[in-house]
Write an enzyme that holds these catalytic residues in place. Structure first.
Site, PDB file in Angstrom:
ATOM      1  N   ASP A  89      80.820  25.432  64.565  1.00 27.89           N
ATOM      2  CA  ASP A  89      81.318  24.669  63.416  1.00 27.89           C
ATOM      3  C   ASP A  89      81.431  25.598  62.208  1.00 27.89           C
ATOM      4  OD1 ASP A  89      78.441  24.808  63.227  1.00 27.89           O
ATOM      5  OD2 ASP A  89      78.480  23.221  61.716  1.00 27.89           O
ATOM      6  N   GLU A 154      75.538  23.357  62.879  1.00 29.15           N
ATOM      7  CA  GLU A 154      74.660  24.237  62.117  1.00 29.15           C
ATOM      8  C   GLU A 154      74.875  24.066  60.632  1.00 29.15           C
ATOM      9  OE1 GLU A 154      72.909  27.671  60.126  1.00 29.15           O
ATOM     10  OE2 GLU A 154      75.016  27.092  60.107  1.00 29.15           O
TER      11      GLU A 154
HETATM   12  N1  BES Z   1      74.934  32.103  59.037  1.00 32.99           N
HETATM   13  C1  BES Z   1      74.472  31.337  57.937  1.00 32.99           C
HETATM   14  C2  BES Z   1      73.099  31.747  57.449  1.00 32.99           C
HETATM   15  C3  BES Z   1      73.001  33.144  56.941  1.00 32.99           C
HETATM   16  C4  BES Z   1      73.918  33.631  56.031  1.00 32.99           C
HETATM   17  C5  BES Z   1      71.997  33.968  57.357  1.00 32.99           C
HETATM   18  C6  BES Z   1      73.832  34.923  55.579  1.00 32.99           C
HETATM   19  C7  BES Z   1      71.891  35.235  56.896  1.00 32.99           C
HETATM   20  C8  BES Z   1      72.834  35.721  56.013  1.00 32.99           C
HETATM   21  C9  BES Z   1      74.464  29.875  58.323  1.00 32.99           C
HETATM   22  O1  BES Z   1      75.644  29.480  58.968  1.00 32.99           O
HETATM   23  C10 BES Z   1      74.388  29.028  57.090  1.00 32.99           C
HETATM   24  O2  BES Z   1      75.285  29.061  56.300  1.00 32.99           O
HETATM   25  N2  BES Z   1      73.343  28.254  56.963  1.00 32.99           N
HETATM   26  C11 BES Z   1      73.256  27.290  55.948  1.00 32.99           C
HETATM   27  C12 BES Z   1      72.261  26.298  56.424  1.00 32.99           C
HETATM   28  C13 BES Z   1      72.409  24.923  55.921  1.00 32.99           C
HETATM   29  C14 BES Z   1      73.765  24.384  55.799  1.00 32.99           C
HETATM   30  C15 BES Z   1      71.463  23.965  56.569  1.00 32.99           C
HETATM   31  C16 BES Z   1      72.836  27.939  54.648  1.00 32.99           C
HETATM   32  O3  BES Z   1      72.080  28.921  54.653  1.00 32.99           O
HETATM   33  O4  BES Z   1      73.296  27.481  53.619  1.00 32.99           O
HETATM   34 MN    MN Z   2      76.185  30.777  60.405  1.00 34.87          MN
HETATM   35 MN    MN Z   3      77.201  29.129  57.352  1.00 37.64          MN
END
Ligand code: BES
Ligand code: MN
Ligand code: MN
Length: 458
Positions: A89, A154
């Site tokens: 997603d 996610e």
């Molecule tokens: N891949 C990201 C998280 C991430 C970004 C890890 C950059 C390390 C470096 C993930 O898809 C993400 O965006 N997670 C969200 C989580 C949330 C929507 C519950 C976030 O961190 O905002």
């Molecule tokens: Mn991600």
């Molecule tokens: Mn993300």
């Protein structure tokens, strides 16, 4: 390994073409009108998994978006089992007018592919599938048993994945989890991420008078919800970046001298960082370096402010309602539900009279630290060094991957965060892209990871 790595080189163009196809599916999990596209993306991936030789490929429906599962378990019971996790997603695309090319018409430019989801996380998921394909096509086998788990929620907090892990512990049983959904420290410098921040994402709704009012006839008589909300927000943090919510910092351990030395060794360049963002100063909690604040300290930010008149020109009106979306990034020993409760209590305490407040908890994730030793980390380390020609550094990231903690608590398996993205690749923002060298080298690195893991476990 020579034939396998050559095969990856020979198929570079085809692999990119297939990635472009995956990136053209608008699998935005937050938008109800894209639910069909999310479903289609799951089907596309499952067909792809079957076509590259994975087995027991299934689409598991959930109350939300489907989960794709596939496996290849013919390496033998004496070989370790790796669970690969990623998400198909993607984030919404707004503001659309700031994209150079439409977000779901992937475009190749300057050695990068531009599209929503390119680096987060379709490009990183796809490179693992291509690594498995390369193994199976050249050797007819994999050096370890592999399970593939790709979810579609996610970006909305993995709301149905916890239940799925609970319900399918046996099917998902593994020795370690590998996740490619993080960034390298910089181009040419691979990294293994050992910490992710958690998240507590709240929305505050403020209601004043029962309707919009003429700002001359009523201005000065009633509390304006936008003003009230601005006042509340101004009390959340002080001018030194310290969060003022009662009990917010309870239980957070001080950074140890060792940890601080680790951050210092990363030679983070503040000047370059400022220049890349076009800002003349950085801002954050006093007493910590920028890279410490990003990886190891909590923070609070307004993500969106909704309310009032935003059309052309001036309309003299007092709004009846206003809302703000506010997120807090959390660090180990903070708990997302505990912080949500503390946030709510504090907002109610500082809210002025004359408005009513409603508070919604949109979603959360707990922070996580993963082990920095063990065979899986060693294997990732060796594989990254062989593929990129440089040993990885260990970093902590500011973003969140909600399920990471649950792999250790529910499946009892350590996770390795071996990411191939770059923080400069505009994830969640216009012109998201993925570096095609990292895509290509990432395929090799993951191919080598499975080989190294097989050998280290022997
Ligand atoms: N891949 C990201 C998280 C991430 C970004 C890890 C950059 C390390 C470096 C993930 O898809 C993400 O965006 N997670 C969200 C989580 C949330 C929507 C519950 C976030 O961190 O905002
Ligand atoms: Mn991600
Ligand atoms: Mn993300």
């Amino acid at each position: 390994m020579e034939t396998l790595l050559n095969f990856i080189d020979e198929n570079k163009e085809r692999y990119i073409k297939e990635l472009v196809e995956l990136l053209s599916i608008p699998s935005i999990s937050t938008e109800p009108e894209n639910a069909k596209d999310v479903q289609y993306c799951a089907e596309w991936l499952s067909k792809h998994c079957t076509s590259i030789g994975l087995e027991n490929v299934t689409i598991h429906q959930t109350p939300g978006h489907p989960i794709v599962y596939a496996e290849w378990l013919n390496a033998g019971a004496d070989k370790p089992t790796v669970l690969f996790y990623g998400h198909y997603d993607v984030q919404p695309v707004d503001p659309l007018n700031l994209w150079t090319n439409p977000p779901f018409e992937p475009t190749l430019r300057d050695g990068k592919v531009f599209a929503r989801g390119a680096t987060d996380d379709k490009g990183q998921v796809f490179l693992h599938l291509k690594c498995l394909e390369s193994w199976l096509k050249t050797k007819g086998t994999l050096p370890v048993n592999v399970k593939v788990l790709i979810e579609g929620e996610e970006e909305i907090g993995s709301v149905n994945l916890e239940q799925f892990l609970e319900d399918n512990k046996e099917m998902l049983k593994c020795d370690c989890v590998v996740i490619s959904d993080t960034a390298m420290y910089k181009k040419g410098q691979p990294s293994i991420v050992y910490g992710l921040r958690g998240l507590c994402y709240m929305e505050v709704h403020v209601t004043g008078p029962n309707r919009d009012l003429h700002s001359g006839s009523f201005g000065g008589a009633v509390q304006n919800p936008l003003n009230a909300l601005a006042a509340i927000i101004s009390k959340l943090k002080d001018e030194h970046g310290r969060i003022l919510i009662d009990g917010f910092y309870d239980n957070i351990p001080d950074l140890t001298p060792d940890e601080r030395a680790g951050f210092a060794a990363l030679d983070f360049n503040e000047e370059e960082y400022k220049k890349a963002l076009d800002v003349d100063a950085l801002f954050g909690e006093q007493g910590y370096t920028t890279i410490e604040r990003l990886g190891a300290r909590p923070t609070l930010d307004v993500n969106g402010f909704i309310g009032g008149f935003t059309g052309n020109g001036a309309k003299t009106v007092l709004p009846s309602k206003a809302s703000a979306k506010i997120s807090m990034r959390l660090v180990p020993n903070q708990d997302t539900n505990d912080i949500a409760a503390k946030f709510e209590a504090y907002v109610r305490k500082v809210a002025p009279a004359g408005v009513t407040i409603e508070i919604e908890n949109l979603h959360g994730a707990n922070p996580v630290l993963v082990p920095r030793d063990g065979v899986a980390v060693q294997a990732a380390s060796k594989a990254l060094e062989r593929a990129f020609g440089k040993a990885p550094v260990f970093t902590r990231e500011g973003g969140s991957i909600p399920i990471t903690l649950l792999f250790s608590t529910i499946l009892n398996a350590p996770s390795v965060l071996m990411g191939f993205g770059l923080n400069s690749e505009n994830l969640h923002s216009p012109d998201e892209h993925f570096d095609l060298d990292n895509f290509h080298t990432g395929i090799k690195a993951s191919a080598l990871f499975y080989e190294e893991l097989s050998q280290l476990s022997a």
